[in-house]
Motif scaffolding. Structure first.
Motif, PDB file in Angstrom:
ATOM      1  N   GLY A 149      74.572  31.376  52.482  1.00  0.00           N
ATOM      2  CA  GLY A 149      73.914  30.126  52.141  1.00  0.00           C
ATOM      3  C   GLY A 149      72.451  30.332  51.510  1.00  0.00           C
ATOM      4  N   THR A 184      73.271  26.178  52.739  1.00  0.00           N
ATOM      5  CA  THR A 184      73.553  25.971  54.111  1.00  0.00           C
ATOM      6  C   THR A 184      73.457  24.688  54.781  1.00  0.00           C
ATOM      7  OG1 THR A 184      70.705  25.624  54.330  1.00  0.00           O
ATOM      8  CG2 THR A 184      71.234  28.099  54.893  1.00  0.00           C
ATOM      9  N   GLN A 185      73.782  23.673  54.197  1.00  0.00           N
ATOM     10  CA  GLN A 185      73.755  21.787  54.465  1.00  0.00           C
ATOM     11  C   GLN A 185      74.293  22.152  52.695  1.00  0.00           C
ATOM     12  OE1 GLN A 185      69.980  20.102  56.204  1.00  0.00           O
ATOM     13  NE2 GLN A 185      69.326  21.344  55.092  1.00  0.00           N
ATOM     14  N   ALA A 223      79.699  25.001  55.751  1.00  0.00           N
ATOM     15  CA  ALA A 223      77.260  25.481  55.385  1.00  0.00           C
ATOM     16  C   ALA A 223      77.176  27.055  56.500  1.00  0.00           C
ATOM     17  CB  ALA A 223      77.014  24.819  57.510  1.00  0.00           C
ATOM     18  N   PRO A 281      74.821  30.500  57.279  1.00  0.00           N
ATOM     19  CA  PRO A 281      73.541  31.484  56.993  1.00  0.00           C
ATOM     20  C   PRO A 281      73.223  31.790  55.327  1.00  0.00           C
ATOM     21  CG  PRO A 281      75.318  32.571  58.273  1.00  0.00           C
ATOM     22  CD  PRO A 281      76.055  31.125  57.289  1.00  0.00           C
ATOM     23  N   ARG A 282      71.369  31.711  55.877  1.00  0.00           N
ATOM     24  CA  ARG A 282      71.273  31.941  54.836  1.00  0.00           C
ATOM     25  C   ARG A 282      71.219  33.827  54.488  1.00  0.00           C
ATOM     26  NH1 ARG A 282      65.565  30.139  52.807  1.00  0.00           N
ATOM     27  NH2 ARG A 282      65.110  31.176  50.740  1.00  0.00           N
ATOM     28  N   GLU A 311      68.472  25.159  50.677  1.00  0.00           N
ATOM     29  CA  GLU A 311      68.028  26.429  49.952  1.00  0.00           C
ATOM     30  C   GLU A 311      68.446  27.387  48.688  1.00  0.00           C
ATOM     31  OE1 GLU A 311      66.985  28.544  53.660  1.00  0.00           O
ATOM     32  OE2 GLU A 311      68.615  27.316  54.752  1.00  0.00           O
TER      33      GLU A 311
END
Length: 312
Positions: free
Chosen positions: A76, A161-162, A204, A206-207, A261
């Motif tokens: 993400g 991430t969103q 979504a 994870p970064r 992000e």
């Protein structure tokens, strides 16, 4: 007031050895090196710009080569795939060319289009798609002729991430139009002919982690300085922290990180890449911003040598 970007201006990524980067994007993909300069924030690192014959916005991919750096982790807050546009009927040529240079690829279909997926030598995810839109690229290099040459960007796939927040930004701030969804991919389109189709993965993630083989940021087009200042206010008024204008010599830039992000930039079309070189000689010499010119000898000692070469 509402605003609408015409599409992608450029995409900037982190890669490994500069010669490997040069051999792939010029030697294999047949793109033109339109500018060799340095990272304005780290003058010991090259900043390469590859694009079409004229270095037109919407065709430019740029690289910071970091030899021996750690690989990044896709996730993400990143551009997951950079899509290149080729002329209708050119797919067979590109299958043969990638096979010739031992580049593994996968064929798939998305939104009714045939897509050729592959990675560059440093793990950056790329794909080719045929479309009528976009003018031919007149650059002719290493057996890649204008009839089959990459025209510029088709677009990009964003990883967030969103994703719902990123989707809202694409429509309500950047002014893109939602055109449909296939599985977990939502598609958006801008009004331009290049870099105008943006896919967003709606799962979504994870970064990710920045490093070799990942995209640093994606830049959107502003037609001029005044348009960019309007964008700066517009983005700020929609609740995003946006930077002051940064002079990047070949365009002016403002940056903001959207809520999913991903680092976004808004870059001006002018002055372009020919203002410190002629259109014919773009990319042939190392060009430094004025603040680094007094340190040219020291900088050139640090930078690794490379050549733009045709590959057998």
């Amino acid at each position: 007031m509402t605003k609408q970007t015409t599409g992608i201006h450029h995409i900037t990524a982190i890669v490994g050895h500069p010669q490997e980067n040069m051999d792939f994007y010029a030697g294999v993909l047949g793109l033109r090196l339109v500018k060799q300069t340095v990272n304005f924030d780290d003058p010991g690192t090259y900043h390469f710009y590859f694009g079409n014959d004229g270095g037109k916005p919407g065709t430019i991919i740029t690289f910071f080569p970091w030899p021996n750096a750690y690989p990044g982790k896709l996730g993400g807050g990143q551009v997951g795939v950079t899509t290149y546009l080729i002329p209708v009927g050119a797919m067979g040529f590109w299958k043969e060319r990638l096979t010739k240079f031992k580049v593994e690829f996968t064929e798939m279909e998305r939104f009714g289009e045939q897509v050729l997926e592959f990675d560059d030598p440093h793990g950056l995810h790329l794909e080719l798609v045929e479309r009528e839109e976009g003018g031919l690229n007149s650059w002719n290099f290493g057996g890649v002729t204008p009839e089959v040459a990459i025209k510029g960007f088709g677009g990009a796939t964003l990883l967030s991430t969103q994703p719902e927040a990123t989707a809202e930004l694409l429509e309500k701030v950047m002014g893109l139009t939602y055109t449909g969804r296939e599985n977990d991919i939502a598609r958006y389109r801008s009004a331009g002919e290049l870099g105008n189709v943006v896919d967003l993965k709606m799962t979504a993630l994870p970064r990710g982690e920045m490093g070799v083989g990942t995209v640093h940021h994606i830049a959107w087009r502003a037609k001029d300085d005044q348009d960019q200042l309007e964008w700066q206010d517009y983005v700020h008024d929609h609740g995003y922290g946006v930077t002051a204008v940064q002079d990047r010599n070949y365009f002016n830039a403002v940056y903001f990180r959207e809520h999913g992000e991903i680092l976004f930039e808004i870059a001006t079309d002018p002055p372009g890449f020919a203002h410190d070189e002629t259109p014919e000689t773009m990319g042939s010499e190392l060009k430094l911003p004025a603040q680094y010119e007094p340190h040219r000898a020291q900088i050139e000692k640090v930078l690794l040598p490379f050549v733009v070469r045709e590959l057998d």
